[in-house]
Design an enzyme around this catalytic site. Structure first.
Site, PDB file in Angstrom:
ATOM      1  N   LYS A 135       0.828  -1.205   0.000  1.00  0.00           N
ATOM      2  CA  LYS A 135       0.000   0.000   0.000  1.00  0.00           C
ATOM      3  C   LYS A 135       0.863   1.255   0.000  1.00  0.00           C
ATOM      4  O   LYS A 135       0.522   2.264  -0.613  1.00  0.00           O
ATOM      5  CB  LYS A 135      -0.929   0.003   1.214  1.00  0.00           C
ATOM      6  CG  LYS A 135      -1.859  -1.201   1.292  1.00  0.00           C
ATOM      7  CD  LYS A 135      -2.797  -1.273   0.104  1.00  0.00           C
ATOM      8  CE  LYS A 135      -3.806  -2.399   0.236  1.00  0.00           C
ATOM      9  NZ  LYS A 135      -3.234  -3.728   0.129  1.00  0.00           N
ATOM     10  N   ARG A 142      -6.016  -8.838  -9.544  1.00  0.00           N
ATOM     11  CA  ARG A 142      -6.618 -10.165  -9.703  1.00  0.00           C
ATOM     12  C   ARG A 142      -8.074 -10.002 -10.117  1.00  0.00           C
ATOM     13  O   ARG A 142      -8.592  -8.890 -10.211  1.00  0.00           O
ATOM     14  CB  ARG A 142      -6.563 -10.921  -8.375  1.00  0.00           C
ATOM     15  CG  ARG A 142      -7.185 -10.106  -7.228  1.00  0.00           C
ATOM     16  CD  ARG A 142      -7.375 -10.922  -5.970  1.00  0.00           C
ATOM     17  NE  ARG A 142      -7.704 -10.105  -4.814  1.00  0.00           N
ATOM     18  CZ  ARG A 142      -8.909  -9.641  -4.534  1.00  0.00           C
ATOM     19  NH1 ARG A 142      -9.925  -9.870  -5.368  1.00  0.00           N
ATOM     20  NH2 ARG A 142      -9.123  -8.915  -3.449  1.00  0.00           N
ATOM     21  N   HIS A 166     -15.289  -3.034   6.819  1.00  0.00           N
ATOM     22  CA  HIS A 166     -14.385  -2.882   5.674  1.00  0.00           C
ATOM     23  C   HIS A 166     -14.410  -4.073   4.715  1.00  0.00           C
ATOM     24  O   HIS A 166     -13.577  -4.142   3.825  1.00  0.00           O
ATOM     25  CB  HIS A 166     -12.942  -2.614   6.134  1.00  0.00           C
ATOM     26  CG  HIS A 166     -12.819  -1.509   7.125  1.00  0.00           C
ATOM     27  ND1 HIS A 166     -13.103  -0.199   6.817  1.00  0.00           N
ATOM     28  CD2 HIS A 166     -12.474  -1.515   8.439  1.00  0.00           C
ATOM     29  CE1 HIS A 166     -12.923   0.548   7.892  1.00  0.00           C
ATOM     30  NE2 HIS A 166     -12.543  -0.222   8.881  1.00  0.00           N
ATOM     31  N   GLU A 210      -3.261   7.446   7.212  1.00  0.00           N
ATOM     32  CA  GLU A 210      -4.011   8.256   6.244  1.00  0.00           C
ATOM     33  C   GLU A 210      -5.034   9.101   6.976  1.00  0.00           C
ATOM     34  O   GLU A 210      -5.503   8.736   8.068  1.00  0.00           O
ATOM     35  CB  GLU A 210      -4.771   7.363   5.254  1.00  0.00           C
ATOM     36  CG  GLU A 210      -3.957   6.735   4.164  1.00  0.00           C
ATOM     37  CD  GLU A 210      -4.825   5.952   3.200  1.00  0.00           C
ATOM     38  OE1 GLU A 210      -4.282   5.513   2.177  1.00  0.00           O
ATOM     39  OE2 GLU A 210      -6.036   5.766   3.467  1.00  0.00           O
TER      40      GLU A 210
END
Length: 516
Positions: free
Chosen positions: A119, A295, A238, A203
């Site tokens: 990430k 993917r 999530h 973040e």
């Protein structure tokens, strides 16, 4: 250029293995599948041309045995391995090992997987490519103090995220400095146990954003195509539970900008095969790169339904070195599609797992209805794997029609022996916010916490009512315990026997709306 495949090994299980097997059959390619002891009698094993035991139930001893899977592929003469999603699908080392063994990995290059698998690294790449990212740091946090300094710089609330994360693992929301130390310890610990990588970054937390993604596909000849948007905002902790295509309440200009940014992002890593760029969109309409899934996605069927394309077939064709087919020249996004994930979980008991034997299973059918399933009646739902049983997908000319078809399909569905998430979707379709398409990533958790989606008492039927009604009918109208004649007019009066006891069952099941 790669030669056409003669045999492909599917290194996965469940509904995605079944989906890939069907694509291979359509392409007239011999299919092989691996299975663990827990999946010996699975639908995928039944459908494959060849099936091979790979180990005992735990994934680390079966579906994650990369070296054993590659060795098996060589021994059985497989030209390629399709990893599906999950397990080894985003392992750059597995993709590279396949290539070293002379076996095609049906997916992107190991370099693209590695670049987008981190990430932190992907944030750096996106900044360099001119794609907006959520405000935050591009370096792993070395300590609680480093996290505190970063949080003060961007302002609370913030989100701690595992660098190698996915599926909601290694993520912690932090609303104030007082919560930071405990959240940092929890996030790094979960990241280490889930991904063998404890690094986390920070973040800015966007308040009630939407989660919107763009489906991409590219070939080895430099062609890269965006195939519309998907809405994935309905999530539990999530993790997605419902997806739609195209994203509702999104104008043409916003869709065009999202697709352009997605193509920029994918070109930055020389991408080919199927892939998805995920964005968060704030309430002002600004969007930010979240991650790339290198993917096939669980939710690919909704894009297939609105585009008329077969993404799994195309992914295999691209892996053979062939260019994208002519169907990608003239596709049009038409209508609206919705997918609900059917999990073996109790949605009103904190999504408690519900393993066990499926005694009765009836999937719905009809115009615009598609089911991608990996189970059948008699299947034993294991404790070892993700509890996804299958996906119910509907298409309509409009979102309203799609919602109506989904409601009808859910009423027709019958699963007995285990609990599932079907009742949640029935309640969700009644929700005013969902019907209007005013969605955000916190909406489902919020409504579950406030019990806005709780079913009413006695809503949904109970087969005990049906049985009681039948027995009462037999006792009252047929002393000899014989069922009445079946015909236009049964022995019992104006209605024939079956219609009379069904009517009695409906009277018994007050508030019932069909089998669940």
């Amino acid at each position: 250029m790669t030669e056409p495949f003669s045999k492909v090994l599917v290194a996965n299980r469940g509904e995605i293995a079944v989906r890939i097997l069907r694509a291979l059959r359509d392409l007239e390619i011999t299919s092989a599948v691996i299975y663990s002891d827990a999946d010996r009698s699975s639908l995928a094993v039944f459908l494959a041309d060849e099936a091979y035991r790979i180990g005992p139930p735990p994934a680390l001893e079966s579906y994650l045995r990369a070296a054993a899977i590659i060795q098996l592929a060589g021994e059985i003469g497989a030209d390629a391995i399709h990893p599906g999603y999950g397990f080894l699908s985003e392992s750059s080392s597995f993709a590279a090992s396949c290539g070293a063994a002379g076996i095609v990995f049906i997916g992107p290059s190991p370099e693209a997987i590695a670049a987008m698998g981190s990430k932190i690294e992907s944030r750096r790449l996106m900044r360099a490519a001119g794609v907006s990212v959520v405000p935050g740091g591009d370096e792993p946090l070395e300590s609680v103090q480093a996290a505190r300094n970063a949080a003060q710089a961007i302002g609370y609330p913030v989100m701690l995220k595992a660098s190698a994360g996915g599926g909601g693992k290694g993520m912690r929301r932090v609303s104030s400095e007082e919560e930071l130390s405990a959240a940092y310890r929890a996030a790094t610990s979960e990241a280490q146990s889930s991904f063998a990588d404890a690094s986390v970054y920070i973040e800015k937390l966007l308040v009630r954003p939407r989660h919107i993604e763009v489906q991409l596909i590219g070939d080895h000849h430099g062609r890269l195509i965006a195939i519309g948007t998907r809405e994935c905002s309905l999530q539990r902790r999530h993790q997605k539970v419902l997806e739609e295509a195209p994203a509702p309440a999104l104008d043409e200009e916003a869709s065009r900008r999202l697709e352009h940014a997605a193509l920029q992002a994918a070109r930055a890593v020389g991408y080919y095969s199927v892939g998805t760029i995920e964005f968060l969109m704030d309430r002002s309409g600004e969007f930010y790169f979240l991650e790339m899934n290198t993917r096939l996605q669980v939710e690919h069927p909704v894009t297939e339904m609105v585009s008329g394309l077969d993404l799994v077939r195309a992914q295999i064709v691209v892996a053979q070195g062939r260019p994208l087919g002519s169907e990608f020249d003239s596709f049009v996004i038409r209508g609206h599609a919705i997918e609900v994930r059917i999990y073996a979980e109790d949605p009103f008991q904190d999504f408690a797992p519900s393993p066990g034997r499926i005694d009765v299973l009836r999937w719905p059918a009809g115009p615009g209805v598609r089911v991608d399933a990996g189970v059948a009646a008699g299947t034993e739902v294991s404790i070892y794997y993700d509890p996804l049983l299958g996906k119910l997908v509907v298409w309509g000319n409009t979102r309203l029609q799609a919602c109506e078809r989904l409601a009808s399909a859910l009423k027709e569905m019958r699963i007995e022996g285990i609990r599932t998430t079907v009742p949640l979707y029935r309640e969700l379709l009644k929700d005013a916010d969902f019907r209007k398409g005013t969605l955000d990533v916190e909406m489902l958790d919020r409504k579950l916490e406030t019990r806005d989606l709780e079913p009413e008492p006695n809503s949904g039927s109970n087969d005990l009512h049906v049985i009681a009604a039948v027995l009462e009918y037999i006792r009252a109208d047929s002393p000899a315990a014989a069922l009445p004649e079946c015909g236009p007019r049964g022995a019992g009066g104006d209605l024939d026997g079956p219609r009379r006891w069904r009517a009695a069952a409906r009277r018994e099941a007050v508030g019932g709306d069909g089998w669940s």
